[in-house]
Motif scaffolding. Structure first.
Motif, PDB file in Angstrom:
ATOM      1  N   THR A 141       0.714  -1.143   0.061  1.00  0.00           N
ATOM      2  CA  THR A 141      -0.216  -0.437  -0.136  1.00  0.00           C
ATOM      3  C   THR A 141       1.009   0.759  -0.122  1.00  0.00           C
ATOM      4  O   THR A 141       0.162   2.166  -0.329  1.00  0.00           O
ATOM      5  N   LEU A 142       1.870   1.319   0.987  1.00  0.00           N
ATOM      6  CA  LEU A 142       2.942   1.796   0.822  1.00  0.00           C
ATOM      7  C   LEU A 142       3.800   2.445   0.062  1.00  0.00           C
ATOM      8  O   LEU A 142       4.502   3.511   0.043  1.00  0.00           O
ATOM      9  N   ARG A 143       4.186   1.708  -1.191  1.00  0.00           N
ATOM     10  CA  ARG A 143       5.051   1.641  -2.727  1.00  0.00           C
ATOM     11  C   ARG A 143       5.415   2.918  -2.797  1.00  0.00           C
ATOM     12  O   ARG A 143       6.448   2.775  -3.908  1.00  0.00           O
ATOM     13  N   GLU A 144       4.377   3.348  -3.565  1.00  0.00           N
ATOM     14  CA  GLU A 144       4.706   3.888  -4.148  1.00  0.00           C
ATOM     15  C   GLU A 144       3.987   6.124  -2.776  1.00  0.00           C
ATOM     16  O   GLU A 144       4.647   6.943  -3.562  1.00  0.00           O
ATOM     17  N   ASP A 145       4.533   5.436  -2.042  1.00  0.00           N
ATOM     18  CA  ASP A 145       4.241   6.707  -0.575  1.00  0.00           C
ATOM     19  C   ASP A 145       5.350   7.641  -1.005  1.00  0.00           C
ATOM     20  O   ASP A 145       6.707   6.986  -0.895  1.00  0.00           O
ATOM     21  N   PRO A 146       5.468   9.176  -1.537  1.00  0.00           N
ATOM     22  CA  PRO A 146       6.224  10.038  -1.571  1.00  0.00           C
ATOM     23  C   PRO A 146       7.673   9.748  -0.183  1.00  0.00           C
ATOM     24  O   PRO A 146       8.357   9.627   0.009  1.00  0.00           O
ATOM     25  N   ASP A 147       7.034  10.025   0.846  1.00  0.00           N
ATOM     26  CA  ASP A 147       7.963   9.625   1.994  1.00  0.00           C
ATOM     27  C   ASP A 147       8.497   8.242   1.967  1.00  0.00           C
ATOM     28  O   ASP A 147       9.569   8.665   2.308  1.00  0.00           O
ATOM     29  N   LEU A 148       8.239   7.197   2.386  1.00  0.00           N
ATOM     30  CA  LEU A 148       9.229   6.100   2.031  1.00  0.00           C
ATOM     31  C   LEU A 148       9.738   5.560   0.736  1.00  0.00           C
ATOM     32  O   LEU A 148      10.690   5.633   0.968  1.00  0.00           O
ATOM     33  N   LEU A 149       9.449   6.044  -0.104  1.00  0.00           N
ATOM     34  CA  LEU A 149      10.525   6.148  -1.662  1.00  0.00           C
ATOM     35  C   LEU A 149      11.332   7.170  -1.188  1.00  0.00           C
ATOM     36  O   LEU A 149      12.832   6.849  -1.115  1.00  0.00           O
ATOM     37  N   ALA A 150      11.514   9.045  -0.237  1.00  0.00           N
ATOM     38  CA  ALA A 150      12.449   9.710  -0.647  1.00  0.00           C
ATOM     39  C   ALA A 150      13.320   8.926   0.931  1.00  0.00           C
ATOM     40  O   ALA A 150      14.548   8.821   0.663  1.00  0.00           O
ATOM     41  N   ALA A 151      12.590   8.253   2.085  1.00  0.00           N
ATOM     42  CA  ALA A 151      13.680   6.915   3.068  1.00  0.00           C
ATOM     43  C   ALA A 151      14.916   6.433   2.031  1.00  0.00           C
ATOM     44  O   ALA A 151      15.091   6.261   2.552  1.00  0.00           O
ATOM     45  N   VAL A 152      13.685   5.612   1.140  1.00  0.00           N
ATOM     46  CA  VAL A 152      15.181   4.319   0.218  1.00  0.00           C
ATOM     47  C   VAL A 152      15.467   4.925  -0.372  1.00  0.00           C
ATOM     48  O   VAL A 152      16.821   4.383  -0.433  1.00  0.00           O
ATOM     49  N   GLN A 153      15.235   6.763  -1.000  1.00  0.00           N
ATOM     50  CA  GLN A 153      16.118   6.695  -1.586  1.00  0.00           C
ATOM     51  C   GLN A 153      17.348   7.310  -0.758  1.00  0.00           C
ATOM     52  O   GLN A 153      18.663   7.165  -0.897  1.00  0.00           O
ATOM     53  N   GLN A 154      17.582   7.773   0.822  1.00  0.00           N
ATOM     54  CA  GLN A 154      18.643   7.858   1.333  1.00  0.00           C
ATOM     55  C   GLN A 154      19.212   7.099   1.515  1.00  0.00           C
ATOM     56  O   GLN A 154      20.556   6.329   2.002  1.00  0.00           O
ATOM     57  N   ALA A 155      18.569   5.202   1.261  1.00  0.00           N
ATOM     58  CA  ALA A 155      19.458   4.060   1.446  1.00  0.00           C
ATOM     59  C   ALA A 155      20.358   4.735  -0.108  1.00  0.00           C
ATOM     60  O   ALA A 155      21.557   3.452   0.730  1.00  0.00           O
ATOM     61  N   VAL A 156      19.692   4.260  -0.960  1.00  0.00           N
ATOM     62  CA  VAL A 156      20.075   3.963  -2.218  1.00  0.00           C
ATOM     63  C   VAL A 156      21.965   5.473  -2.113  1.00  0.00           C
ATOM     64  O   VAL A 156      22.573   4.651  -2.681  1.00  0.00           O
ATOM     65  N   ASP A 157      21.348   6.137  -1.553  1.00  0.00           N
ATOM     66  CA  ASP A 157      22.242   7.183  -2.163  1.00  0.00           C
ATOM     67  C   ASP A 157      23.570   7.029  -0.762  1.00  0.00           C
ATOM     68  O   ASP A 157      24.190   7.374  -1.535  1.00  0.00           O
ATOM     69  N   ASP A 158      23.238   6.344  -0.057  1.00  0.00           N
ATOM     70  CA  ASP A 158      24.145   5.808   1.051  1.00  0.00           C
ATOM     71  C   ASP A 158      25.395   4.870   0.152  1.00  0.00           C
ATOM     72  O   ASP A 158      25.951   4.845   0.430  1.00  0.00           O
ATOM     73  N   GLY A 159      23.888   4.076  -0.665  1.00  0.00           N
ATOM     74  CA  GLY A 159      24.850   2.906  -1.524  1.00  0.00           C
ATOM     75  C   GLY A 159      25.832   3.569  -2.647  1.00  0.00           C
ATOM     76  O   GLY A 159      26.551   3.168  -2.453  1.00  0.00           O
ATOM     77  N   ASN A 160      24.923   4.094  -2.830  1.00  0.00           N
ATOM     78  CA  ASN A 160      25.675   5.410  -4.510  1.00  0.00           C
ATOM     79  C   ASN A 160      27.038   5.963  -3.561  1.00  0.00           C
ATOM     80  O   ASN A 160      28.469   6.347  -4.237  1.00  0.00           O
TER      81      ASN A 160
END
Length: 602
Positions: free
Chosen positions: A532-551
């Motif tokens: 239900t939250l896979r397109e939620d902007p807040d969730l996507l922003a949190a995952v983006q932080q994880a991706v940024d850390d990986g990058n």
């Protein structure tokens, strides 16, 4: 080409087998508690003399039932006291143990039992027995199926003990001495990230070389009468077998629990001095502690404590050491935070050993900073578990340590890690072609890519077969980015994609347990899920932080440009991960092909 070796610290017996260990323990440490077992929910000690007697009683039953020297006996069960008891009983009957993951499908059971030519199988439950029965028609060599739990007091331990009542001690002595050092002790089937599992033949000599040198190099962690270890990894996995045999070899007290569902309670009750785990366990400890602190309104204090722990650990490795101010802050947070975290881990432990996947520098420094050092190691089924590990007195965080004493690590010209030593497997059962390929020129070709520093510390950077080559020709090692992304509390699993594509992407699954807390803190509807939250902007922003850390760990050309949050999980039942939590990339890529394609649509 670069290589490094360390002299052996343990003299491998010229002959004999692993059953010699339990006889030696009973003679030299008769009253020592070598095992802990749950009796009516309470941990109870089992002495060396008691354990030897129970092992031999079950071995008599196997002999009376017609199990012959060299025959294969499969063992399909969760991690429990009986697993260790039966393993040593099988060896005491002169037979060879074939572990089977208790989560294996009927098809996997059929393949392993058929390929190994198993004569008997010991299962834990009705479900396991049903799986064996469903494929037994094609298993022509299978003569016995025994069950540990049968809903009465007559499980296979009691049944085999009764069956062997007429077998004399002299017969068991003779059978126990049948296997020699270079004879197979076990055939451990690889988890099979690609293709059918291959049976790795590990000899008694391999276990002596492996466990003997581990115990000697980590001597303070294996003090007889003082130390103990709680095993919650699958006993069917080679890492679990390392723990089993090393504990008996030391000897120290070994306790077994079937999973990590009630790990906190089990740690508090058993109070081990040593913990063996995979990185996901230590990530969970950190993330759960942080989430609890946030829920209690103490999130900022925890984050400051975590930063202090990491800074303190890094300073320990510097020439000048921690500054006075850092030492003071560390002492304050030890009283406020670190002591409570150590209590969660049992309260007595100072060390843990982690394997199976990279731990990451952040977690490594955090745990050392709180006074609970996690020693990272590296190994494969073919290496009888650890082929490298960090020594207790000279840890180098960010590496998987130095070679097992008595072995050699070589880095080939193409970066592949090659190994040589007595701890290696002798070949794949019934698979000469694969054996010749893996053991070329006397060296085991691991398929892993790595580097050795000037002190012989190994760093693993990826798998040869998993290297992605983008459409632009850039080589990408997925593990480097995945491990950083997966360290985020919201992320359960991550798989990097991009082979032949214009850029690197990633599939991400959400940790449902942590998601509930996150959703509440961010004002999301009760009962929210990844779906239900896979397109939620807040969730996507949190995952983006994880991706940024990986990058941050890779070059721009290797970085993840786009990701997709999946509504499903990567599960063992669906075939996405192995029992040792390794990704089956081919299966994931096939099942989520549409999600991958969506990353590359205009």
């Amino acid at each position: 080409m670069r290589e490094f070796s360390l002299p052996a610290l343990y003299e491998v017996p010229s002959d004999g087998n692993l059953t010699d260990l339990i006889g030696r323990n009973a003679a030299q440490h008769p009253d020592a508690a070598v095992m802990g077992r749950k009796v009516d929910g309470v941990w109870t000690d089992v002495t060396a003399v008691q354990f030897l007697a129970e092992v031999r009683a079950v071995a008599k039953g196997l002999i009376a039932s017609g199990i012959r020297p060299g025959e294969r006996v499969a063992l399909m069960s969760r991690t429990r006291y009986e697993w260790v008891l039966l393993d040593f009983a099988i060896w005491s009957a002169g037979a060879v143990t074939v572990p089977v993951y208790e989560t294996s499908s009927a098809e996997q059971v059929q393949w392993i039992l058929g390929d190994s030519g198993t004569a008997a199988v010991i299962v834990e439950s009705d479900e396991h027995a049903a799986a064996v029965r469903s494929v037994s028609d094609g298993l022509t060599r299978l003569r016995h199926v025994w069950q540990i739990d049968r809903g009465d007091d007559k499980g296979c331990v009691a049944e085999l003990t009764a069956a062997g009542a007429e077998i004399t001690e002299a017969v068991v002595d003779e059978r126990s001495a049948t296997a020699k050092a270079d004879d197979p002790a076990t055939i451990v089937y690889t988890s099979g990230t690609t293709g059918r599992p291959k049976g790795c033949v590990l000899t008694h000599r391999a276990f002596f070389a492996e466990c003997g040198n581990v115990v000697e190099r980590l001597k303070p962690l294996f003090r007889t009468g003082e130390c103990s270890v709680l095993l919650f990894l699958p006993a069917a996995h080679v890492f679990g077998r390392l723990v089993e045999v090393a504990s008996v070899m030391a000897p120290i007290k070994l306790g077994c629990v079937p999973d990590i569902k009630n790990l906190t309670e089990e740690l508090a009750a058993f109070r081990p001095t040593l913990i063996l785990g995979v990185p996901r366990v230590f990530e969970k400890v950190y993330n759960s502690a942080r989430a609890k602190a946030q829920a209690d309104g103490k999130g900022k204090i925890f984050d400051r404590a975590a930063r202090t722990a990491i800074d303190y650990s890094r300073a320990l490795g510097s020439a000048q050491g921690p500054s006075l101010g850092l030492r003071i802050r560390h002492k304050v947070f030890d009283a406020l935070v670190y002591g409570k975290l150590r209590a969660v881990l049992g309260g007595r432990g100072e060390y843990a050993i982690s394997g199976g996947a990279p731990l990451g520098e952040r977690l490594g420094h955090f745990f050392r900073g709180i006074g609970f050092t996690v020693l990272e190691g590296y190994g494969l089924t073919e290496t009888c578990a650890a082929t490298a590990f960090n020594p207790w007195d000279r840890q180098k965080i960010g590496t998987v340590g130095q070679p097992l004493p008595g072995s050699v690590i070589r880095i080939a010209d193409d970066g592949e890690v090659l190994l040589h030593g007595e701890h290696l497997f002798t070949g794949y059962w019934n698979n000469e072609a694969a054996t010749v390929e893996a053991l070329a020129d006397g060296w085991f070709h691991t398929g892993d890519i790595g580097t050795l520093d000037e002190d012989g510390y190994l760093a693993i950077t990826g798998r040869k077969k998993e290297i992605l080559v983008t459409a632009g020709g850039k080589n990408v090692a997925p593990a480097v980015i995945e491990d950083r992304i997966r360290a985020h509390a919201l992320v359960a699993e991550c798989m990097v994609v991009g082979d032949g594509r214009p850029f690197v992407g990633a599939l991400v699954t959400i940790d449902e347990e942590f998601l509930a807390r996150w959703a509440k803190d961010h004002g999301k509807p009760a009962g929210s899920t990844a779906a239900t939250l896979r397109e939620d902007p807040d969730l996507l922003a949190a995952v983006q932080q994880a991706v940024d850390d990986g990058n941050a760990a890779v070059s721009k050309a290797e970085s993840v440009r786009k990701f997709r949050v999946l509504q499903a999980q990567f599960t063992e039942d669906a075939g996405h991960i192995t029992p040792s939590l390794k990704l089956k990339r081919g299966v994931v890529a096939k099942d989520f092909a549409d999600e991958i394609e969506s990353l590359y649509r205009a």
